[in-house]
Write an enzyme that holds these catalytic residues in place. Structure first.
Site, PDB file in Angstrom:
ATOM      1  N   HIS A   1     -27.229  27.716  11.414  1.00  0.00           N
ATOM      2  CA  HIS A   1     -26.313  27.170  10.578  1.00  0.00           C
ATOM      3  C   HIS A   1     -24.891  26.533  11.625  1.00  0.00           C
ATOM      4  O   HIS A   1     -23.795  26.624  11.433  1.00  0.00           O
ATOM      5  CB  HIS A   1     -25.542  29.024  10.241  1.00  0.00           C
ATOM      6  CG  HIS A   1     -25.584  28.969   8.897  1.00  0.00           C
ATOM      7  ND1 HIS A   1     -25.715  28.548   8.310  1.00  0.00           N
ATOM      8  CD2 HIS A   1     -26.495  29.825   7.949  1.00  0.00           C
ATOM      9  CE1 HIS A   1     -26.212  28.772   6.550  1.00  0.00           C
ATOM     10  NE2 HIS A   1     -26.915  29.253   6.725  1.00  0.00           N
TER      11      HIS A   1
ATOM     12  N   GLY B   1     -27.679  38.377   7.375  1.00  0.00           N
ATOM     13  CA  GLY B   1     -27.013  38.164   8.671  1.00  0.00           C
ATOM     14  C   GLY B   1     -26.024  37.326   8.451  1.00  0.00           C
ATOM     15  O   GLY B   1     -26.007  36.628   7.253  1.00  0.00           O
ATOM     16  N   MET B   2     -24.708  36.862   8.731  1.00  0.00           N
ATOM     17  CA  MET B   2     -23.849  35.846   8.448  1.00  0.00           C
ATOM     18  C   MET B   2     -23.050  35.172   9.764  1.00  0.00           C
ATOM     19  O   MET B   2     -22.672  36.141  11.092  1.00  0.00           O
ATOM     20  CB  MET B   2     -22.553  37.341   7.672  1.00  0.00           C
ATOM     21  CG  MET B   2     -21.257  35.883   7.667  1.00  0.00           C
ATOM     22  SD  MET B   2     -21.326  35.246   6.221  1.00  0.00           S
ATOM     23  CE  MET B   2     -20.126  34.005   6.417  1.00  0.00           C
ATOM     24  N   GLU B   3     -23.595  33.640   9.335  1.00  0.00           N
ATOM     25  CA  GLU B   3     -23.447  32.853  10.844  1.00  0.00           C
ATOM     26  C   GLU B   3     -21.527  32.762  11.336  1.00  0.00           C
ATOM     27  O   GLU B   3     -21.304  31.345  11.280  1.00  0.00           O
ATOM     28  CB  GLU B   3     -23.822  31.990  10.189  1.00  0.00           C
ATOM     29  CG  GLU B   3     -22.987  30.684   9.081  1.00  0.00           C
ATOM     30  CD  GLU B   3     -23.707  30.796   7.803  1.00  0.00           C
ATOM     31  OE1 GLU B   3     -24.403  32.211   7.362  1.00  0.00           O
ATOM     32  OE2 GLU B   3     -23.303  30.167   6.376  1.00  0.00           O
TER      33      GLU B   3
ATOM     34  N   HIS C   1     -31.662  31.678  12.078  1.00  0.00           N
ATOM     35  CA  HIS C   1     -31.753  31.329  10.360  1.00  0.00           C
ATOM     36  C   HIS C   1     -29.933  31.120  10.850  1.00  0.00           C
ATOM     37  O   HIS C   1     -29.563  30.178  11.010  1.00  0.00           O
ATOM     38  CB  HIS C   1     -31.793  31.823   9.209  1.00  0.00           C
ATOM     39  CG  HIS C   1     -31.126  32.121   8.283  1.00  0.00           C
ATOM     40  ND1 HIS C   1     -31.824  31.098   7.198  1.00  0.00           N
ATOM     41  CD2 HIS C   1     -29.478  31.797   7.305  1.00  0.00           C
ATOM     42  CE1 HIS C   1     -30.311  31.047   6.199  1.00  0.00           C
ATOM     43  NE2 HIS C   1     -29.759  31.756   6.812  1.00  0.00           N
ATOM     44  N   GLU C   2     -29.073  32.591  11.439  1.00  0.00           N
ATOM     45  CA  GLU C   2     -27.802  32.325  11.921  1.00  0.00           C
ATOM     46  C   GLU C   2     -26.789  31.045  12.387  1.00  0.00           C
ATOM     47  O   GLU C   2     -26.535  30.563  12.410  1.00  0.00           O
ATOM     48  CB  GLU C   2     -27.367  33.728  11.899  1.00  0.00           C
ATOM     49  CG  GLU C   2     -28.014  35.131  10.502  1.00  0.00           C
ATOM     50  CD  GLU C   2     -27.390  33.937   9.280  1.00  0.00           C
ATOM     51  OE1 GLU C   2     -26.695  33.879   9.318  1.00  0.00           O
ATOM     52  OE2 GLU C   2     -28.015  34.653   8.656  1.00  0.00           O
TER      53      GLU C   2
ATOM     54  N   PRO D   1     -23.162  44.247   4.095  1.00  0.00           N
ATOM     55  CA  PRO D   1     -24.041  43.879   2.446  1.00  0.00           C
ATOM     56  C   PRO D   1     -25.321  42.377   2.290  1.00  0.00           C
ATOM     57  O   PRO D   1     -25.593  42.355   1.657  1.00  0.00           O
ATOM     58  CB  PRO D   1     -22.935  42.908   1.754  1.00  0.00           C
ATOM     59  CG  PRO D   1     -21.752  43.145   2.284  1.00  0.00           C
ATOM     60  CD  PRO D   1     -22.097  43.286   4.079  1.00  0.00           C
TER      61      PRO D   1
ATOM     62  N   ASP E   1     -20.626  33.600  -5.724  1.00  0.00           N
ATOM     63  CA  ASP E   1     -22.154  34.746  -5.836  1.00  0.00           C
ATOM     64  C   ASP E   1     -23.324  34.721  -6.357  1.00  0.00           C
ATOM     65  O   ASP E   1     -23.877  34.985  -6.046  1.00  0.00           O
ATOM     66  CB  ASP E   1     -21.017  36.505  -5.292  1.00  0.00           C
ATOM     67  CG  ASP E   1     -21.222  36.620  -3.888  1.00  0.00           C
ATOM     68  OD1 ASP E   1     -20.313  35.529  -3.554  1.00  0.00           O
ATOM     69  OD2 ASP E   1     -20.489  37.366  -4.006  1.00  0.00           O
TER      70      ASP E   1
ATOM     71  N   GLU F   1     -27.572  26.057   2.790  1.00  0.00           N
ATOM     72  CA  GLU F   1     -28.773  27.407   3.016  1.00  0.00           C
ATOM     73  C   GLU F   1     -29.649  26.712   2.874  1.00  0.00           C
ATOM     74  O   GLU F   1     -31.349  27.043   4.341  1.00  0.00           O
ATOM     75  CB  GLU F   1     -28.585  28.731   2.415  1.00  0.00           C
ATOM     76  CG  GLU F   1     -27.100  29.179   2.102  1.00  0.00           C
ATOM     77  CD  GLU F   1     -27.376  29.853   3.634  1.00  0.00           C
ATOM     78  OE1 GLU F   1     -27.942  29.720   4.223  1.00  0.00           O
ATOM     79  OE2 GLU F   1     -25.786  30.680   3.745  1.00  0.00           O
TER      80      GLU F   1
ATOM     81  N   LYS G   1     -29.834  42.762  -0.691  1.00  0.00           N
ATOM     82  CA  LYS G   1     -30.998  42.151  -0.592  1.00  0.00           C
ATOM     83  C   LYS G   1     -32.218  43.118  -0.940  1.00  0.00           C
ATOM     84  O   LYS G   1     -33.577  42.575  -1.330  1.00  0.00           O
ATOM     85  CB  LYS G   1     -31.443  41.604   1.029  1.00  0.00           C
ATOM     86  CG  LYS G   1     -32.864  40.250   0.280  1.00  0.00           C
ATOM     87  CD  LYS G   1     -33.129  40.633   1.508  1.00  0.00           C
ATOM     88  CE  LYS G   1     -34.753  40.442   1.688  1.00  0.00           C
ATOM     89  NZ  LYS G   1     -35.429  39.786   3.648  1.00  0.00           N
TER      90      LYS G   1
ATOM     91  N   GLN H   1     -15.589  40.691   5.736  1.00  0.00           N
ATOM     92  CA  GLN H   1     -17.102  39.502   5.384  1.00  0.00           C
ATOM     93  C   GLN H   1     -16.927  38.501   4.728  1.00  0.00           C
ATOM     94  O   GLN H   1     -16.443  38.567   3.005  1.00  0.00           O
ATOM     95  CB  GLN H   1     -18.381  40.576   4.597  1.00  0.00           C
ATOM     96  CG  GLN H   1     -19.300  40.038   3.784  1.00  0.00           C
ATOM     97  CD  GLN H   1     -20.117  38.749   4.535  1.00  0.00           C
ATOM     98  OE1 GLN H   1     -20.060  38.157   5.816  1.00  0.00           O
ATOM     99  NE2 GLN H   1     -20.245  37.346   3.379  1.00  0.00           N
TER     100      GLN H   1
ATOM    101  N   TYR I   1     -31.921  28.260  -0.727  1.00  0.00           N
ATOM    102  CA  TYR I   1     -32.689  28.145   0.491  1.00  0.00           C
ATOM    103  C   TYR I   1     -34.225  27.941   0.619  1.00  0.00           C
ATOM    104  O   TYR I   1     -34.168  27.241   1.393  1.00  0.00           O
ATOM    105  CB  TYR I   1     -32.452  30.249   0.398  1.00  0.00           C
ATOM    106  CG  TYR I   1     -31.758  30.561   0.846  1.00  0.00           C
ATOM    107  CD1 TYR I   1     -31.002  31.027  -0.023  1.00  0.00           C
ATOM    108  CD2 TYR I   1     -31.096  30.777   2.015  1.00  0.00           C
ATOM    109  CE1 TYR I   1     -29.675  31.302   0.256  1.00  0.00           C
ATOM    110  CE2 TYR I   1     -30.109  32.110   2.696  1.00  0.00           C
ATOM    111  CZ  TYR I   1     -28.947  32.075   1.947  1.00  0.00           C
ATOM    112  OH  TYR I   1     -28.025  32.803   1.842  1.00  0.00           O
TER     113      TYR I   1
END
Ligand code: BES
Ligand code: ZN
Length: 644
Positions: A338, A308-310, A334-335, A305, A412, A357, A596, A177, A420
């Site tokens: 991106h 989602g990650m794009e 959402h992803e 963690p 971070d 975002e 989150k 990540q 967002y």
């Protein structure tokens, strides 16, 4: 003759400008100055306070990785060969890279990618947030730099899972990540989002496991040999380089979409994500062609963690979106979004994160509207605005600004609802002001004009002014735009999403709170996840023990499997000391590592002495299973040392 020469010279300088423009995949940051002097071709980069690298002198263009994935040692070991290019006249400038906790064995350079000779290097002092600069001596004509290295077992960008932490329980799992600045913990590179690179990789794993990456080359068959090759042909920022290794299976969802996950999760994942292809089709209709070839998803073990990650071509997703009813798939929208906002047009620095975002959250809602209709969009937008308002109440002014100042801070820290939801409201405000047709055309033009480039907020504002504001001078003023981007709080003209369904939920909720209606008589039969979430988040902070118990008896909230509903209920349970939910809270916190969810729950627990005691007991059990990113957040809340 003179004019001929002049013409030739003009042609020649034009060619130079074009070549400079083409070569400039890392994108010249058009600072305010540059915008004023358009004819200049000087390559400038924005100041990035989160990178030691020096792309203004030497720039990395391609990364070739050769890795052994060593599960027993929890390290990636191998080489990174960087193709470099001098971007200034300073012929003896060294190459400066970002690293964190890397063991560098040796470094060689080459002019031709064949014959390599050793070079000198030094690793500077390590900073807690930024890691350490790696300075490599570079002969004037060197084109390639090969770094022999291995990662550390606690690399911040990798998680190594024991078999027990996976769904199948038989084989280990590893995933990366990289966003925001964790790529440097597994690759020595220029870890600034304005430096774009193509990449290739050869990855060796145990023979029974499959490696997948954010690139071309992911296998759709079950054949495995422990030797995999990948290629990302488009220039991307370092934070989009990603890898996962485990017992993975593939299932097609559509003709260019599919899902990877552990075999026992494949059925559930394929059901939940069935609308993915449709989402791609709908997004293309509004924003132009999907430019990355395939769009696949990887459903990870629960310690992932993030939601989602794009990662390009391969979105990484938490299994907590598998609600069984497709109600949490706005995360996929959402992803996927991106792929336009973020991966195609990228924030140049983490100050500009809202460009990624805010646009993506706006696009996400448009995709939801196109696939599931406007009422669903309005419900999700209402939830978004509501959570933003709550968050803003607790923020100092500097953290309420879209163009956030992050100097001296971990990027971070910029991961809040502001980029967002405030970002999305700003874009919705523009849409509502000029009309959807004009705005869609503008956004599509913005993606095309900046495709595969990294841009700053200033570049966006200049483009907006030229292509939207100037065309509609009676509708929006630059000062209005500047209030949105550079000032704290929500402007008065911020859009207010409208949901009839939510109005009905509120009416019933009022009746229940006022004692006119029993919980069991609230008409919840047709409620979607969004209505449940609105009901729960809209209740007063403090509810009596009787009210909590009445709700739980009527709706079995403690045993809900939907992660978002369970999270809201558990948060309320801590606030109101509803102890019947204690075992469920412990189960939730020890089985899910999505930050989150777990962060607010630990924060809420830590507000009282007894809560802190419980939090510590639970955390001791949960911590070994959490990802380094989640661990560092919870360590801070419970004041633990990094190696406790
Ligand atoms: N790119 C983000 C995740 C991210 C941001 C990781 C910053 C590290 C640093 C991703 O697109 C995202 O926003 N994920 C959200 C879900 C989304 C539906 C709002 C998440 O993980 O909660
Ligand atoms: Zn996002």
């Amino acid at each position: 003759m003179k004019t001929k020469l002049k013409n030739l010279m003009i042609l020649f300088s034009l060619a130079l400008i074009i070549v400079a423009g083409l070569a400039n995949t890392g994108n010249a940051q058009k600072t305010k100055q540059n915008n004023m002097r358009k004819s200049e071709t000087v390559r400038t980069f924005a100041e990035d306070v989160h990178s030691y690298s020096n792309p203004q002198a030497v720039k990395v263009r391609h990364v070739d990785l050769d890795w052994n994935v060593l599960f027993d040692k929890k390290v990636l070991q191998g080489t990174a060969t960087l193709s470099v290019e001098r971007t200034s006249n300073e012929q003896n400038a060294p190459l400066i890279l970002d690293t964190r906790d890397l063991n560098i064995e040796k470094i060689e350079t080459s002019n031709n990618n064949a014959k390599f000779t050793p070079t000198k290097f030094s690793v500077g002092a390590a900073d807690k947030i930024l890691g350490a600069p790696l300075t490599v001596e570079l002969p004037a004509n060197a084109k390639f730099v090969r770094i022999y290295y291995s990662t550390s077992p606690n690399a911040s960008g990798l998680q190594w899972l024991a078999p027990e932490q996976t769904a199948g329980k038989k084989t280990p799992f590893m995933f990366s990540q990289a966003q925001a600045i964790h790529a440097r913990s597994f690759i020595p590179l220029q870890d600034s989002p304005q430096v774009r690179v193509t990449y290739t990789a050869r990855v060796r794993t145990p023979k029974n496991l499959l490696a997948v990456m954010s690139a071309e080359g992911n296998s759709q068959t079950s054949a495995r040999n422990g030797d995999y090759k990948f290629k990302m042909p488009h220039a991307i920022p370092a934070y989009l380089i990603a890898i996962a290794v485990g017992d993975l299976q593939f299932r097609a969802l559509g003709k260019r979409t599919g899902v990877y996950t552990e075999p026992s999760m494949i059925e559930k994942s394929a059901f939940e994500l069935a609308d993915t292809e449709k989402m791609v089709v709908e997004t293309e209709k509004i924003y132009g062609a999907y430019r990355w070839g395939r769009y696949d998803l990887l459903v990870l073990p629960p310690s992932f963690p993030f939601g989602g990650m794009e990662n390009p071509m391969l979105t990484f997703a938490t299994p907590t979106i598998l609600a069984g009813d497709r109600s949490l798939v706005s995360l996929v929208a959402h992803e996927l979004a991106h792929s336009w906002s973020g991966n195609l047009v990228t924030n140049a620095t983490w100050r500009d994160f809202w460009l990624n975002e805010g646009f993506t959250t706006y696009l996400e809602r448009r995709i939801i509207e196109a696939v599931y209709g406007k009422p669903r969009r309005e419900m999700e937008a209402t939830l978004g605005r509501r959570s933003l308002e709550d968050e803003l109440k607790g923020f100092e002014a500097r953290d309420q600004i879209l163009h956030v100042e992050l100097k001296g801070r971990d990027p971070d820290d910029g991961f809040t609802g502001v980029p967002y939801e405030k970002g999305a409201l700003f874009l919705r405000h523009l849409e509502e002001t000029v009309g959807r047709e004009k705005f869609d055309k503008f956004v599509r033009g913005y993606f095309d004009a900046h495709a595969f480039q990294s841009i700053t907020t200033e570049t966006f504002v200049a483009y907006l002014q030229k292509n939207l504001l100037n065309q509609n001078p009676n509708l929006i003023a630059l000062t209005d735009v500047e209030e949105w981007i550079y000032k704290a709080g929500l402007p008065k003209n911020a859009p207010v999403p409208q949901s009839d369904a939510f109005a009905k939920v509120e009416a019933q909720s009022q009746n229940w709170l006022g004692g006119k209606l029993a919980a069991k008589d609230i008409k919840t039969q047709t409620w979607t996840t969004q209505e449940w979430l609105h009901f729960l988040t809209n209740l007063p902070q403090n509810l009596s023990a009787e009210k909590m118990a009445e709700l739980d008896k009527a709706f079995n909230l403690t045993t809900r499997g939907n992660s978002e509903i369970a999270f809201q209920w558990l948060l309320m349970s801590i606030k109101n000391n509803y102890t019947a939910a204690n075992p469920r809270l412990e189960e939730f916190l020890t089985s899910i590592g999505r930050r989150k969810f777990v962060k607010p729950l630990f924060e809420e627990l830590a507000k009282t002495p007894e809560g802190t005691k419980r939090a510590n007991a639970i955390y001791t059990k949960a911590r070994p299973g959490y990802h380094p990113i989640t661990v560092s957040s919870i360590d801070a809340i419970l004041k633990r040392q990094a190696n406790d």
